[in-house]
Design a protein around this motif. Structure first.
Motif, short mmCIF file in Angstrom:
data_model
loop_
_atom_site.label_atom_id
_atom_site.label_comp_id
_atom_site.label_asym_id
_atom_site.label_seq_id
_atom_site.Cartn_x
_atom_site.Cartn_y
_atom_site.Cartn_z
N LYS A 84 0.82 -1.21 0.00
CA LYS A 84 0.00 0.00 0.00
C LYS A 84 0.86 1.26 0.00
O LYS A 84 0.48 2.27 -0.59
N PHE A 85 2.03 1.21 0.63
CA PHE A 85 2.89 2.40 0.62
C PHE A 85 3.68 2.50 -0.68
O PHE A 85 3.67 3.53 -1.34
N ASN A 86 4.36 1.43 -1.06
CA ASN A 86 5.25 1.48 -2.22
C ASN A 86 4.52 1.53 -3.55
O ASN A 86 4.99 2.16 -4.49
N ILE A 87 3.38 0.87 -3.64
CA ILE A 87 2.68 0.81 -4.92
C ILE A 87 1.55 1.84 -5.00
O ILE A 87 1.48 2.62 -5.94
N LYS A 88 0.69 1.85 -3.99
CA LYS A 88 -0.46 2.77 -4.03
C LYS A 88 -0.16 4.15 -3.45
O LYS A 88 -0.97 5.06 -3.59
N LYS A 89 0.97 4.28 -2.78
CA LYS A 89 1.39 5.56 -2.18
C LYS A 89 0.38 6.07 -1.14
O LYS A 89 0.07 7.25 -1.08
N TRP A 90 -0.11 5.15 -0.31
CA TRP A 90 -1.01 5.51 0.77
C TRP A 90 -0.21 5.99 1.96
O TRP A 90 0.93 5.60 2.17
N GLY A 91 -0.83 6.80 2.80
CA GLY A 91 -0.24 7.25 4.05
C GLY A 91 -0.53 6.26 5.16
O GLY A 91 -1.35 5.34 5.02
N LYS A 92 0.12 6.48 6.30
CA LYS A 92 0.00 5.55 7.42
C LYS A 92 -1.41 5.44 7.98
O LYS A 92 -1.83 4.37 8.42
N ILE A 93 -2.15 6.54 7.98
CA ILE A 93 -3.50 6.50 8.54
C ILE A 93 -4.40 5.57 7.72
O ILE A 93 -5.13 4.74 8.26
N LYS A 94 -4.34 5.70 6.42
CA LYS A 94 -5.17 4.87 5.54
C LYS A 94 -4.74 3.40 5.61
O LYS A 94 -5.59 2.50 5.60
N TYR A 121 8.84 8.35 3.40
CA TYR A 121 7.47 8.77 3.68
C TYR A 121 7.27 10.24 3.35
O TYR A 121 6.30 10.61 2.67
N LEU A 122 8.22 11.07 3.79
CA LEU A 122 8.15 12.51 3.47
C LEU A 122 8.26 12.73 1.96
O LEU A 122 7.59 13.60 1.41
N ALA A 123 9.11 11.95 1.32
CA ALA A 123 9.27 12.06 -0.14
C ALA A 123 7.96 11.69 -0.85
O ALA A 123 7.62 12.29 -1.88
N ALA A 124 7.24 10.72 -0.32
CA ALA A 124 5.96 10.32 -0.92
C ALA A 124 4.93 11.44 -0.78
O ALA A 124 4.14 11.69 -1.71
N ILE A 125 4.93 12.10 0.37
CA ILE A 125 4.01 13.24 0.56
C ILE A 125 4.34 14.34 -0.45
O ILE A 125 3.46 14.89 -1.10
N ALA A 129 2.05 15.74 -3.50
CA ALA A 129 1.70 17.17 -3.51
C ALA A 129 2.12 17.82 -4.82
O ALA A 129 1.36 18.60 -5.41
N GLU A 130 3.33 17.52 -5.28
CA GLU A 130 3.82 18.11 -6.53
C GLU A 130 3.01 17.64 -7.74
O GLU A 130 2.84 18.37 -8.70
N LYS A 131 2.52 16.42 -7.67
CA LYS A 131 1.72 15.89 -8.77
C LYS A 131 0.32 16.50 -8.78
O LYS A 131 -0.24 16.78 -9.83
N LYS A 132 -0.25 16.70 -7.58
CA LYS A 132 -1.62 17.21 -7.48
C LYS A 132 -1.72 18.72 -7.64
O LYS A 132 -2.69 19.22 -8.24
N ALA A 133 -0.74 19.47 -7.13
CA ALA A 133 -0.80 20.93 -7.11
C ALA A 133 -1.14 21.56 -8.47
O ALA A 133 -1.99 22.44 -8.53
N PRO A 134 -0.51 21.15 -9.57
CA PRO A 134 -0.84 21.78 -10.86
C PRO A 134 -2.27 21.52 -11.33
O PRO A 134 -2.78 22.25 -12.17
N THR A 135 -2.91 20.50 -10.82
CA THR A 135 -4.27 20.17 -11.27
C THR A 135 -5.33 20.95 -10.50
O THR A 135 -6.50 20.91 -10.88
N ASN A 159 -1.77 15.27 9.04
CA ASN A 159 -1.90 16.71 8.79
C ASN A 159 -0.63 17.48 9.12
O ASN A 159 -0.20 18.33 8.34
N ASP A 160 0.00 17.20 10.27
CA ASP A 160 1.20 17.95 10.65
C ASP A 160 2.34 17.72 9.67
O ASP A 160 3.08 18.65 9.33
N LEU A 161 2.49 16.49 9.18
CA LEU A 161 3.55 16.21 8.20
C LEU A 161 3.25 16.87 6.86
O LEU A 161 4.15 17.39 6.19
N ILE A 162 1.98 16.88 6.49
CA ILE A 162 1.57 17.53 5.23
C ILE A 162 1.93 19.01 5.28
O ILE A 162 2.58 19.54 4.36
N LEU A 163 1.53 19.68 6.36
CA LEU A 163 1.80 21.11 6.48
C LEU A 163 3.30 21.40 6.49
O LEU A 163 3.75 22.37 5.88
N SER A 164 4.06 20.55 7.17
CA SER A 164 5.51 20.71 7.22
C SER A 164 6.14 20.58 5.83
O SER A 164 6.96 21.40 5.43
N VAL A 165 5.73 19.54 5.09
CA VAL A 165 6.28 19.31 3.75
C VAL A 165 5.90 20.45 2.81
O VAL A 165 6.73 20.94 2.05
#
Length: 172
Positions: A84-94, A121-125, A129-135, A159-165
């Protein structure tokens, strides 16, 4: 029940037939089911009940599958987290929610989640984010950050990691 369209405006209801297996053939089928892909105890339990076995037989077969190492809850948790992390790029909560749905014990969930490298994990966030932001087509910076944060939280990131990244990479 399955709704299967037969002819124009006529729908025939078909019921899903339950397979009734004896204990020996259920064990062989369960071994094959476990060998094909890692499974949780709950998935096997549900499948055995689906095959018409009774509670005592189900628990006995699960014990036998564990004894022969066809079924290993810890190995399942590690494989689930990794996929789920390496292939689907899910976060720990999900990922944690998915494991809880499969009734994996909390200690095993924590142990499996700890195998995720913090930097990866931070790199995945950041990558998400970089992929979604332009859309996101939003002129207001606050609304854009809100939508981006909501998207990343939906992927299961904290949320805290998202805001930090976002802050550290000037994406907010």
């Amino acid at each position: 029940m399955l709704c299967v369209p037969r002819m124009r405006n006529i729908v025939v209801l078909e019921t899903k037939k339950t397979v009734h297996l004896d204990k020996r053939s259920a064990l062989l089928k369960a071994e094959h089911y476990c060998a094909y892909q890692e499974r949780s105890q709950q998935e096997i339990r549900d499948k055995l009940y689906e095959w018409g076995l009774h509670k005592n037989d189900v628990e006995e077969l699960i014990s036998e599958l564990i004894g022969t190492n066809f079924l290993n809850e810890e190995r399942f948790a590690h494989a689930y987290v990794s996929g789920k992390f390496n292939i689907k790029k899910w976060g720990k909560i999900k990922i944690k929610q998915g494991l809880k749905l499969k009734r994996v014990p909390d200690k095993m969930i924590v142990k499996a989640l700890n195998t995720i490298d913090y930097d990866d994990y931070l790199a995945a966030i950041l990558a998400a984010a970089e992929k979604k932001a332009p859309t996101i087509h939003e002129k207001d910076a606050f609304k854009k950050r809100f939508k981006l944060t909501s998207y990343l939280m939906g992927k299961g990131f904290e949320n805290d990691l998202i805001l930090s990244v976002l802050k550290n990479n000037n994406l907010s």
